[in-house]
Design an enzyme around this catalytic site. Structure first.
Site, PDB file in Angstrom:
ATOM      1  N   THR A 198      23.950  36.864 -24.465  1.00 16.49           N
ATOM      2  CA  THR A 198      22.938  35.885 -24.053  1.00 16.49           C
ATOM      3  C   THR A 198      22.790  34.805 -25.096  1.00 16.49           C
ATOM      4  O   THR A 198      22.926  35.081 -26.284  1.00 16.49           O
ATOM      5  CB  THR A 198      21.560  36.563 -23.946  1.00 16.49           C
ATOM      6  OG1 THR A 198      21.570  37.427 -22.838  1.00 16.49           O
ATOM      7  CG2 THR A 198      20.431  35.565 -23.757  1.00 16.49           C
ATOM      8  N   ARG A 226      22.233  43.734 -10.317  1.00 12.29           N
ATOM      9  CA  ARG A 226      21.307  43.934 -11.444  1.00 12.29           C
ATOM     10  C   ARG A 226      20.893  42.583 -12.038  1.00 12.29           C
ATOM     11  O   ARG A 226      21.719  41.699 -12.260  1.00 12.29           O
ATOM     12  CB  ARG A 226      21.979  44.779 -12.514  1.00 12.29           C
ATOM     13  CG  ARG A 226      21.118  45.042 -13.755  1.00 12.29           C
ATOM     14  CD  ARG A 226      21.401  44.074 -14.872  1.00 12.29           C
ATOM     15  NE  ARG A 226      20.646  44.396 -16.089  1.00 12.29           N
ATOM     16  CZ  ARG A 226      20.554  43.615 -17.149  1.00 12.29           C
ATOM     17  NH1 ARG A 226      21.173  42.451 -17.167  1.00 12.29           N
ATOM     18  NH2 ARG A 226      19.863  43.960 -18.191  1.00 12.29           N
ATOM     19  N   VAL A 227      19.620  42.427 -12.277  1.00 12.90           N
ATOM     20  CA  VAL A 227      19.114  41.226 -12.942  1.00 12.90           C
ATOM     21  C   VAL A 227      18.355  41.671 -14.188  1.00 12.90           C
ATOM     22  O   VAL A 227      17.556  42.608 -14.139  1.00 12.90           O
ATOM     23  CB  VAL A 227      18.180  40.429 -12.004  1.00 12.90           C
ATOM     24  CG1 VAL A 227      17.503  39.294 -12.756  1.00 12.90           C
ATOM     25  CG2 VAL A 227      18.973  39.885 -10.813  1.00 12.90           C
ATOM     26  N   GLY A 228      18.604  41.008 -15.280  1.00 10.52           N
ATOM     27  CA  GLY A 228      17.920  41.354 -16.528  1.00 10.52           C
ATOM     28  C   GLY A 228      16.709  40.473 -16.772  1.00 10.52           C
ATOM     29  O   GLY A 228      16.135  39.886 -15.849  1.00 10.52           O
ATOM     30  N   ASP A 229      16.344  40.366 -18.024  1.00  8.57           N
ATOM     31  CA  ASP A 229      15.165  39.585 -18.399  1.00  8.57           C
ATOM     32  C   ASP A 229      15.431  38.088 -18.466  1.00  8.57           C
ATOM     33  O   ASP A 229      14.515  37.274 -18.360  1.00  8.57           O
ATOM     34  CB  ASP A 229      14.665  40.045 -19.782  1.00  8.57           C
ATOM     35  CG  ASP A 229      15.740  39.864 -20.852  1.00  8.57           C
ATOM     36  OD1 ASP A 229      16.915  40.188 -20.570  1.00  8.57           O
ATOM     37  OD2 ASP A 229      15.414  39.402 -21.955  1.00  8.57           O
ATOM     38  N   THR A 249      16.385  38.530 -26.469  1.00  8.40           N
ATOM     39  CA  THR A 249      17.766  38.920 -26.234  1.00  8.40           C
ATOM     40  C   THR A 249      17.844  40.428 -26.398  1.00  8.40           C
ATOM     41  O   THR A 249      16.979  41.048 -27.009  1.00  8.40           O
ATOM     42  CB  THR A 249      18.731  38.191 -27.192  1.00  8.40           C
ATOM     43  OG1 THR A 249      20.076  38.558 -26.853  1.00  8.40           O
ATOM     44  CG2 THR A 249      18.467  38.543 -28.643  1.00  8.40           C
ATOM     45  N   GLY A 252      17.804  43.982 -21.466  1.00  3.98           N
ATOM     46  CA  GLY A 252      16.847  43.280 -20.630  1.00  3.98           C
ATOM     47  C   GLY A 252      15.789  44.155 -19.997  1.00  3.98           C
ATOM     48  O   GLY A 252      14.621  43.765 -19.892  1.00  3.98           O
TER      49      GLY A 252
HETATM   50  C1  SD4 Z   1      20.266  41.073 -20.205  1.00  2.63           C
HETATM   51  N1  SD4 Z   1      18.965  40.270 -22.043  1.00  2.63           N
HETATM   52  O1  SD4 Z   1      20.916  40.728 -19.220  1.00  2.63           O
HETATM   53  C2  SD4 Z   1      20.243  40.145 -21.389  1.00  2.63           C
HETATM   54  C3  SD4 Z   1      21.376  40.444 -22.262  1.00  2.63           C
HETATM   55  C4  SD4 Z   1      21.259  39.902 -23.643  1.00  2.63           C
HETATM   56  O2  SD4 Z   1      22.097  39.606 -25.729  1.00  2.63           O
HETATM   57  O3  SD4 Z   1      20.308  39.329 -24.028  1.00  2.63           O
HETATM   58  N2  SD4 Z   1      22.202  40.074 -24.498  1.00  2.63           N
HETATM   59  O4  SD4 Z   1      19.690  42.143 -20.293  1.00  2.63           O
END
Ligand code: SD4
Length: 339
Positions: A198, A226-229, A249, A252
């Site tokens: 990220t 899947r969706v992260g933060d 980061t 997520g």
């Molecule tokens: C996620 N937060 O998709 C992101 C991945 C990330 O450094 O930040 N990686 O969960």
């Protein structure tokens, strides 16, 4: 402070008109005295991204333009981390998440977006040209194409292809922390070495306006859908110009479950410095995770409305890039909780 009623009123008016007119400045907090411009972003890739943002700020541009231009540098690089060069999901498809937020609570995001090179710019269009804050999947792609973004070929970068093939041998999902710092796709037998990447960026411009952006290919070999933060306002990114801005980061899911970036900003509102606020948010995650905290990495960066910066990580290995008039290429190892 603005009247909440006034704020809600202006939001509702924007929705009713189906045009995402920026919220009225009169209803929003006035910016505190402006400090010098600055940009802060996550991981080593942030150094180059900050240069892109700095060109905008240095020329007198807005923080919003800066955070878009900055992370576009990383998206365009199509390296291991962000954008179409990132690792795919379990079905071998690269899906991208991004969001952007300005100093007036205007915000937009896209999630699970495929075949578009610059998700952060689509997020900005969502913010500026729709009545919504988040578009996902096929709908997000349709919107991007309608806005003139070219549809890129559906293909993996050579590195991602190699990593995916390796991962398929076991199809086990075991994220490894700090993979963002490797700078390339190390191919591990379980795919664990390619977990998540990220860039999150915060900028303060010469007029005291804060903005932020975040863009990622998310966790490599994630479940489809899947969706992260990272595309979620309040989790991966939050900006309140009266207080400050924060971005996240790392893993997520663990940022989402405690509304990470919003939590950091609220802690700053209660008087914590950016550094102390990031630390306290990380401590909350550690408390929630218990012994499992050692299996993940989570980190926050933050900027106060007056231009004080801070960052804090759960584990060693997280670095952030800071760009100011005095030094435009700083890379700083963040302090961390688990020793
Ligand atoms: C996620 N937060 O998709 C992101 C991945 C990330 O450094 O930040 N990686 O969960």
């Amino acid at each position: 402070m603005p009247s909440r009623r006034k704020f809600l009123h202006s939001s509702a008016a924007g929705l009713a008109g189906l045009a995402a007119a920026p919220l009225a400045a009169a209803a929003l907090p006035t910016a505190p005295a402006a400090g010098p411009p600055l940009v802060i972003s996550t991981w080593d890739a942030g150094v180059a991204a900050n240069q892109g943002a700095w060109q905008v700020l240095h020329g007198g541009g807005t923080a919003l333009d800066a955070v878009e231009a900055g992370v576009r540098v990383t998206e365009a690089a199509q390296s291991c981390c962000v954008g179409l060069g990132g690792n795919p999901d379990r079905d071998g498809i690269v899906t991208l998440d991004a969001c952007i937020m300005d100093h007036q609570f205007n915000c937009g995001g896209v999630a699970a977006l495929e075949r578009i090179k610059h998700p952060v710019s689509v997020a900005r269009r969502v913010m500026e040209r729709t009545p919504h804050v988040l578009l996902v999947g096929e709908g997000a792609q349709q919107f991007a194409v309608a806005q003139g973004f070219p549809l890129e070929p559906r293909q993996l970068s050579p590195d991602a292809e190699k990593a995916y093939r390796e991962w398929l041998k076991t199809s086990q999902y075991r994220p490894v922390v700090n993979i963002e710092n490797t700078g390339s796709h190390p191919v591990g037998p379980t795919g664990g070495a390619n977990n998540h990447d990220t860039i999150a960026m915060l900028a303060l411009d010469g007029q005291g306006r804060l903005s932020g952006s975040c863009t990622t290919s998310g966790m490599g070999f994630k479940m489809r859908g899947r969706v992260g933060d990272s595309p979620l306002i309040g989790s991966g990114l939050f900006v309140d110009n009266a207080v400050g801005a924060a971005a996240a980061t790392g893993q997520g899911e663990d940022v989402v479950r405690m509304a990470g970036a919003h939590t950091v900003v609220e802690l700053m509102r209660q008087g914590r410095s950016p550094q102390a606020a990031c630390r306290e948010a990380v401590e909350r995650i550690a408390a929630i995770k218990g012994p499992k905290a050692r299996d993940i990495q989570v980190a926050f960066i933050a900027v106060s409305a007056r231009g004080q910066v801070g960052a804090f990580a759960l584990q060693a290995g997280f670095s952030y890039a800071l760009c100011t008039a005095a030094d435009q290429r700083q890379l700083i190892a963040a302090d961390h909780l688990l020793k």
